[in-house]
Design a protein around this motif. Structure first.
Motif, mmCIF file in Angstrom:
data_model
loop_
_atom_site.group_PDB
_atom_site.id
_atom_site.type_symbol
_atom_site.label_atom_id
_atom_site.label_comp_id
_atom_site.label_asym_id
_atom_site.label_seq_id
_atom_site.Cartn_x
_atom_site.Cartn_y
_atom_site.Cartn_z
ATOM 1 N N GLY A 33 0.804 -1.217 0.000
ATOM 2 C CA GLY A 33 0.000 0.000 0.000
ATOM 3 C C GLY A 33 0.837 1.266 0.000
ATOM 4 O O GLY A 33 2.046 1.247 -0.254
ATOM 5 N N ASP A 34 0.189 2.393 0.311
ATOM 6 C CA ASP A 34 0.903 3.664 0.348
ATOM 7 C C ASP A 34 1.585 3.842 1.701
ATOM 8 O O ASP A 34 1.546 2.959 2.562
ATOM 9 C CB ASP A 34 -0.049 4.826 0.056
ATOM 10 N N LYS A 35 2.228 4.983 1.883
ATOM 11 C CA LYS A 35 3.016 5.218 3.095
ATOM 12 C C LYS A 35 2.172 5.126 4.352
ATOM 13 O O LYS A 35 2.636 4.655 5.392
ATOM 14 C CB LYS A 35 3.705 6.576 3.009
ATOM 15 N N ASP A 36 0.935 5.561 4.280
ATOM 16 C CA ASP A 36 0.056 5.478 5.451
ATOM 17 C C ASP A 36 -0.194 4.034 5.861
ATOM 18 O O ASP A 36 -0.481 3.750 7.032
ATOM 19 C CB ASP A 36 -1.278 6.167 5.168
#
Length: 400
Positions: A33-36
């Motif tokens: 996924g993304d950084k979050d």
């Protein structure tokens, strides 16, 4: 004279709990996924230090008895929970016949301390006219029931036996990062040699403790600047961020797994380890010798390195130099789950098995030329254990 063929060892169960979640599916989703999704770091509780805290777990699912839970500290609950996940994943949970012959090898530290007693002893020493006598008296009277100012290391294995019924032989290894390496190495060697068909191996580490952060601070090894991937920390002095992890593997002889219809996740082929005296050049030589021994088995373009690099400047430089020379795509998991000392190597074996089982490496976090994209389907993963200069280990995980 005939020589017995080395038995093939499969990983048939994995239990993994980190800051990214519980189980391999959760880790795959977070890392993709993304950084979050993959940056789970607590920078306020122990400021200026950071910690990757373990995800919240419903501990009752794996440790149903309240009395069992009450006498465990966080590292034991985390380890016992992860062990239960591994047994579930392997399809042996609750099978008394299998559990009676399952061997256990655990990597553990010194256990959690009684902070109140520690504080009382230190405060009393300052005011005592006879500190030696005072210390002896307090140690005789204030010890925990385990006869130690901290929980004994082998209590994790004991609780796994009590809670999950794993009652074959049991070994607990201490020795920081190398305990994790040798726990897996010993289990694999015994499986290869026919000294057992079914093994539970792993470790647990609770980073959310002031004393563990203090241990690393005394060695000037903590990272206190804003979060950065482990490869990038070297340029600013280096440092590690600790992470809470529970990681257990079920390692099983192929014939045994096939007989009971178990589905393998991956094959564990090789685990090596070595120690050095930290003299100049010894760590580099040790790592190179182990790599050269394993490299003939590697498939060019289809191999990823799952690195145990901590971010501490010296060891990072040694590993980066070797990997950059060999240009093998690398994923440094310490960037996102933190460094979990004894549990680091079993956790990275688990993540390596996840990648080869899916035939795909997780996306790179960044920070080094080695954090490159894969050009072929992943068939192998080399796991490194670089933590400190004292010792090093390598593991090879392959697709079935």
């Amino acid at each position: 004279m005939s020589i017995a063929r080395e038995r093939e060892a499969w990983i048939t169960g994995i239990g993994l709990v980190t800051a990214l979640g519980e189980g391999l599916d959760a880790h795959w989703a977070a890392l993709g996924g993304d950084k979050d999704a993959w940056l789970k770091v607590d920078s306020s509780t122990y400021a200026p230090y950071h910690v990757h805290p373990a995800v919240a777990i419903d501990v009752v699912k794996q440790i149903p008895d309240r009395g069992d839970r009450r006498q465990m500290e966080a590292w034991q609950r985390l380890g016992t929970y992860a062990a239960g996940l591994a047994l579930d994943d392997a399809g042996v949970k609750g099978d008394k016949a299998l559990l009676s012959s399952m061997h256990m090898v655990v990597a553990a530290g010194g256990g959690e301390r009684d902070y109140a007693v520690d504080g009382q002893v230190l405060t009393g020493l300052e005011a005592s006219n006879a500190p030696g006598a005072f210390l002896n008296e307090r140690l005789m009277n204030d010890l925990r029931p385990t006869l130690f100012l901290a929980q004994l290391s082998n209590l994790l294995a004991g609780n796994i036996s009590i809670v999950h019924g794993v009652v074959g032989s049991s070994r607990t290894l201490m020795g920081e990062e190398m305990a994790g390496v040798d726990a897996v190495r010993v289990a694999l060697a015994r499986c290869h040699a026919g000294q057992g068909d079914l093994f539970l191996v792993g470790g647990a580490y609770s980073a959310e403790r002031p004393d563990t952060i203090l241990h690393f601070e005394l060695g000037h090894m903590n990272w206190t600047k804003p979060w950065a991937p482990v490869w990038e920390r070297q340029n600013e002095g280096g440092g590690t961020i600790l992470g809470s992890v529970g990681a257990f593997l079920v390692i099983e002889a192929r014939e045994h797994a096939e007989k009971r219809g178990a589905k393998p996740i991956a094959k564990l082929t090789t685990v090596t380890s070595d120690r050095t005296a930290r003299k100049p050049g010894q760590a580099e030589h040790s790592l190179a010798v182990q790599w050269n021994a394993i490299s003939p088995q590697l498939v060019p373009g289809a191999t990823v390195v799952v690195s145990g690099s901590t971010g501490v400047a010296g060891p990072v430089a040694i590993e980066r130099d070797l990997l950059d020379q060999r240009r093998v795509p690398t994923r440094a998991t310490g960037s996102v789950i933190g460094h979990s000392v004894e549990a680091t190597f079993p956790a990275n074996i688990a993540l390596a098995a996840m990648m080869v089982a899916r035939g795909e490496a997780v996306p790179p976090v960044g920070g080094s030329p080695t954090e490159a994209a894969m050009t072929r389907k992943v068939k192998q993963a080399v796991v490194t254990s670089v933590g400190h200069w004292r010792g090093e280990g390598l593991g090879l995980v392959e697709a079935i």
